[in-house]
Design a protein around this motif. Structure first.
Motif, PDB file in Angstrom:
ATOM      1  N   ARG A 181       0.849  -1.180   0.000  1.00 30.43           N
ATOM      2  CA  ARG A 181       0.000   0.000   0.000  1.00 30.43           C
ATOM      3  C   ARG A 181       0.888   1.234   0.000  1.00 30.43           C
ATOM      4  O   ARG A 181       2.014   1.195   0.495  1.00 30.43           O
ATOM      5  N   GLY A 182       0.372   2.318  -0.543  1.00 30.54           N
ATOM      6  CA  GLY A 182       1.143   3.548  -0.484  1.00 30.54           C
ATOM      7  C   GLY A 182       1.388   3.952   0.950  1.00 30.54           C
ATOM      8  O   GLY A 182       2.519   4.176   1.377  1.00 30.54           O
ATOM      9  N   ILE A 183       0.308   4.025   1.744  1.00 30.25           N
ATOM     10  CA  ILE A 183       0.382   4.402   3.149  1.00 30.25           C
ATOM     11  C   ILE A 183      -0.436   3.413   3.964  1.00 30.25           C
ATOM     12  O   ILE A 183      -1.559   3.065   3.598  1.00 30.25           O
ATOM     13  N   LEU A 184       0.131   2.983   5.096  1.00 27.82           N
ATOM     14  CA  LEU A 184      -0.552   2.072   6.001  1.00 27.82           C
ATOM     15  C   LEU A 184      -0.468   2.636   7.409  1.00 27.82           C
ATOM     16  O   LEU A 184       0.621   2.922   7.915  1.00 27.82           O
ATOM     17  N   LEU A 185      -1.634   2.821   8.049  1.00 32.47           N
ATOM     18  CA  LEU A 185      -1.701   3.258   9.441  1.00 32.47           C
ATOM     19  C   LEU A 185      -2.321   2.144  10.265  1.00 32.47           C
ATOM     20  O   LEU A 185      -3.345   1.567   9.863  1.00 32.47           O
ATOM     21  N   HIS A 186      -1.731   1.850  11.415  1.00 33.48           N
ATOM     22  CA  HIS A 186      -2.324   0.839  12.274  1.00 33.48           C
ATOM     23  C   HIS A 186      -1.748   0.964  13.675  1.00 33.48           C
ATOM     24  O   HIS A 186      -0.779   1.680  13.913  1.00 33.48           O
ATOM     25  N   GLY A 187      -2.376   0.274  14.614  1.00 38.54           N
ATOM     26  CA  GLY A 187      -1.867   0.224  15.972  1.00 38.54           C
ATOM     27  C   GLY A 187      -2.640   1.099  16.940  1.00 38.54           C
ATOM     28  O   GLY A 187      -3.732   1.577  16.658  1.00 38.54           O
ATOM     29  N   LYS A 188      -2.050   1.345  18.091  1.00 41.42           N
ATOM     30  CA  LYS A 188      -2.718   2.055  19.180  1.00 41.42           C
ATOM     31  C   LYS A 188      -2.245   3.497  19.261  1.00 41.42           C
ATOM     32  O   LYS A 188      -1.115   3.825  18.892  1.00 41.42           O
ATOM     33  N   SER A 189      -3.130   4.355  19.750  1.00 42.85           N
ATOM     34  CA  SER A 189      -2.843   5.787  19.946  1.00 42.85           C
ATOM     35  C   SER A 189      -2.286   6.426  18.681  1.00 42.85           C
ATOM     36  O   SER A 189      -1.274   7.122  18.708  1.00 42.85           O
ATOM     37  N   VAL A 190      -2.947   6.194  17.564  1.00 48.34           N
ATOM     38  CA  VAL A 190      -2.562   6.810  16.299  1.00 48.34           C
ATOM     39  C   VAL A 190      -3.435   8.043  16.087  1.00 48.34           C
ATOM     40  O   VAL A 190      -4.656   7.941  16.005  1.00 48.34           O
ATOM     41  N   GLY A 191      -2.799   9.214  16.051  1.00 44.39           N
ATOM     42  CA  GLY A 191      -3.537  10.464  15.913  1.00 44.39           C
ATOM     43  C   GLY A 191      -4.070  10.999  17.214  1.00 44.39           C
ATOM     44  O   GLY A 191      -4.969  11.841  17.220  1.00 44.39           O
ATOM     45  N   LEU A 192      -3.505  10.551  18.337  1.00 39.87           N
ATOM     46  CA  LEU A 192      -3.964  10.979  19.653  1.00 39.87           C
ATOM     47  C   LEU A 192      -2.789  11.386  20.530  1.00 39.87           C
ATOM     48  O   LEU A 192      -1.731  10.756  20.506  1.00 39.87           O
ATOM     49  N   ARG A 193      -2.999  12.424  21.306  1.00 42.15           N
ATOM     50  CA  ARG A 193      -2.057  12.793  22.355  1.00 42.15           C
ATOM     51  C   ARG A 193      -2.657  12.379  23.690  1.00 42.15           C
ATOM     52  O   ARG A 193      -3.772  12.775  24.025  1.00 42.15           O
ATOM     53  N   THR A 194      -1.916  11.597  24.451  1.00 34.70           N
ATOM     54  CA  THR A 194      -2.358  11.160  25.769  1.00 34.70           C
ATOM     55  C   THR A 194      -1.484  11.823  26.820  1.00 34.70           C
ATOM     56  O   THR A 194      -0.259  11.757  26.748  1.00 34.70           O
ATOM     57  N   PHE A 195      -2.099  12.465  27.810  1.00 31.40           N
ATOM     58  CA  PHE A 195      -1.329  13.213  28.793  1.00 31.40           C
ATOM     59  C   PHE A 195      -2.133  13.318  30.091  1.00 31.40           C
ATOM     60  O   PHE A 195      -3.328  13.042  30.151  1.00 31.40           O
ATOM     61  N   LYS A 196      -1.413  13.751  31.156  1.00 31.36           N
ATOM     62  CA  LYS A 196      -2.066  14.010  32.430  1.00 31.36           C
ATOM     63  C   LYS A 196      -2.317  15.497  32.587  1.00 31.36           C
ATOM     64  O   LYS A 196      -1.443  16.313  32.322  1.00 31.36           O
ATOM     65  N   ASN A 197      -3.515  15.850  33.041  1.00 36.61           N
ATOM     66  CA  ASN A 197      -3.828  17.255  33.268  1.00 36.61           C
ATOM     67  C   ASN A 197      -3.294  17.684  34.636  1.00 36.61           C
ATOM     68  O   ASN A 197      -2.635  16.914  35.345  1.00 36.61           O
ATOM     69  N   GLU A 198      -3.597  18.918  35.015  1.00 36.60           N
ATOM     70  CA  GLU A 198      -3.091  19.439  36.282  1.00 36.60           C
ATOM     71  C   GLU A 198      -3.590  18.652  37.482  1.00 36.60           C
ATOM     72  O   GLU A 198      -2.923  18.608  38.532  1.00 36.60           O
ATOM     73  N   ALA A 199      -4.713  18.036  37.355  1.00 37.01           N
ATOM     74  CA  ALA A 199      -5.267  17.239  38.449  1.00 37.01           C
ATOM     75  C   ALA A 199      -4.705  15.831  38.499  1.00 37.01           C
ATOM     76  O   ALA A 199      -5.031  15.052  39.403  1.00 37.01           O
ATOM     77  N   GLY A 200      -3.867  15.507  37.521  1.00 39.06           N
ATOM     78  CA  GLY A 200      -3.284  14.184  37.494  1.00 39.06           C
ATOM     79  C   GLY A 200      -4.122  13.144  36.792  1.00 39.06           C
ATOM     80  O   GLY A 200      -3.805  11.944  36.850  1.00 39.06           O
ATOM     81  N   ASP A 201      -5.188  13.590  36.114  1.00 39.69           N
ATOM     82  CA  ASP A 201      -6.050  12.663  35.391  1.00 39.69           C
ATOM     83  C   ASP A 201      -5.588  12.534  33.944  1.00 39.69           C
ATOM     84  O   ASP A 201      -5.172  13.512  33.316  1.00 39.69           O
TER      85      ASP A 201
END
Length: 468
Positions: free
Chosen positions: A391-411
């Motif tokens: 394929r020209g482009i293949l996307l797969h897996g976890k947390s693709v296109g996402l930023r995961t972080f903790k906020n000020e409250a630690g959540d």
């Protein structure tokens, strides 16, 4: 196919996109002291002039000369320019000191060949390089490995000769291996490299590696400010070593890395450009680890396994532009990377000759924890005669296109930071594919002006839209 496609307003993480072209690096002046060396000459001398060079007609004599020079001029002195006259030299390995330059008469004119010696058998090191050197910062700045340069030489890693002499203890042989604050490698050709295969640490060899710190859990200091440039070099030939078994040896032809850079106060300049990697049929051409701001541009990669791979250390801010990947099984792969710009490259793929190379066989693979990557203006072409599997482009897996972080409250929170695709062209390939993912692994991407959201419930989307 359970998928939906529509416009939304993205909550996009704001990042500073790397510029299209970094400014040229200004390198320090060469050390004042020049020493000449020769493999053969009518009249040897003290090396203060080209007409009376130091006798480097054997690996032992060369090693003795370099050890003497290091003592005479100081292991952490003002540095030396080691000028190798045309000829074929044997060496047990050249270890650079701070501010040392190794300069030959040109590729194909000055050749340094790695050969085994008594010291190799005594120390029994698993890894050897033709030219190596460097360490992390010391308490005194003058001990930093800065202003290193290797230029105008051919390096023969001599895997077969080294392996025959050293036996099972030897796992890898490479060309250039530097850990430095400032290093320039230019007009250097590397061949004859190899690896043992088997264990993961024995499999991958780096014909040219320049780094400013060690990753993968190594407790070694790294430089906060790093300047690395590799240009007009050639890496050629397949990776020597066992070809049987599943853990076969491979390489990353040119590898750069830095760790722990201070982006507010530090200077990070990493440039890899105008190099040629050819006929590395069982290896990767270009790669990086722990990078924060780097540029790979106008390189030519021919008949290799895959053009580039970034999968170690959460690389970010990497620009890959105006490169030509021809006759390769795969174009490139990025894992755990963000804020890449992959622009105006040409990827011409061929079918893999062996099943073990099938993983590489896509124009571009973005997977697991990739986000904020811009793919624009590239050309993807399959040149094979059989029906393509790529394929020209293949996307797969976890947390693709996402930023995961903790906020000020630690959540824990998530923000959409999609990978973006526009104005690419495709020929002879299967449609691009996003997904499938496992349940609970949503994916987000932007194709042209169209937003794509996959829920992670087995849905997927193929896309080859004009002007994507």
């Amino acid at each position: 196919m359970n998928w939906f496609l529509h416009q939304i307003r993205f909550v996009v993480l704001l990042v500073a996109w790397p510029s299209a072209s970094a400014q040229e690096i200004e390198w320090p002046a060469a050390p004042e002291q020049t020493v000449w060396l020769a493999a053969s000459h009518g009249s040897f001398g003290d090396g203060q002039a080209a007409v009376e060079p130091i006798d480097a007609s054997s690996a032992t004599k060369l090693g003795q000369a370099l050890e003497r020079l290091a003592k005479e001029h100081g292991f952490y002195g003002d540095g030396l320019v080691l000028r190798f006259l045309p000829g074929e030299y044997e060496t047990h390995g050249i270890r650079l000191r701070p501010r040392w330059h190794v300069i030959g008469a040109g590729i194909g004119k000055t050749t340094l060949k790695l050969v085994p010696g008594a010291q190799h058998r005594k120390i029994k090191s698993a890894y050897h390089s033709v030219i190596s050197g460097g360490w992390g910062p010391q308490r005194l700045a003058k001990r930093d490995f800065d202003n290193l340069r290797v230029a105008d030489v051919s390096l023969d890693c001599n895997w077969r000769g080294m392996k025959a002499a050293l036996g099972p203890i030897l796992k890898k042989v490479a060309g250039v291996d530097l850990l430095a604050k400032e290093a320039l490698v230019e007009r250097v050709r590397v061949s004859g490299f190899g690896a043992q295969g088997g264990r993961p640490s024995w499999r991958e060899v780096f014909p040219i590696r320049v780094i400013s710190g060690m990753g993968d859990g190594a407790n070694l200091p790294g430089y906060r400010d790093a300047v690395i440039e590799i240009r007009h070099c050639i890496v050629e030939g397949f990776v020597r070593g066992p070809s049987a078994g599943t853990a076969w040896p491979y390489c990353t032809g040119i590898m750069v890395s830095h760790r722990g850079a201070d982006l507010a106060n530090g200077t990070v300049n990493v440039r890899v450009h105008h190099n040629e990697i050819r006929n590395v049929t069982n290896g990767i051409a270009l790669g990086g680890a722990f990078l924060q701001r780097a540029e790979f541009f106008e390189n030519t990669v021919t008949n290799c396994g895959i053009g580039f791979n970034f999968d170690t250390g959460g690389n970010r801010g990497v620009v890959i532009r105006d490169n030509r990947f021809t006759g390769c099984i795969g174009g490139g792969s990025v894992n755990d990377g963000r804020a890449f710009v992959i622009r105006d490259n040409t990827f011409r793929l061929i079918a893999p000759g062996e099943p073990r190379f099938a993983w590489w066989h896509n124009g571009l693979r973005l997977w697991d924890h990739t986000r904020g990557i811009l793919v624009e203006g590239n050309r993807f072409v399959f040149d094979g005669e059989s029906k393509p599997r790529a394929r020209g482009i293949l996307l797969h897996g976890k947390s693709v296109g996402l930023r995961t972080f903790k906020n000020e409250a630690g959540d824990w929170q998530r923000e959409i930071d999609p990978n973006r695709f526009r104005n690419n062209s495709y020929s002879g390939l299967l449609p691009n594919l996003a997904g499938p993912q496992k349940p609970g692994q949503p994916m987000h991407l932007l194709v042209g002006d169209q937003a794509v959201h996959l829920t992670g419930e087995g849905d997927a989307v193929q896309f080859t839209w004009p002007g994507d």
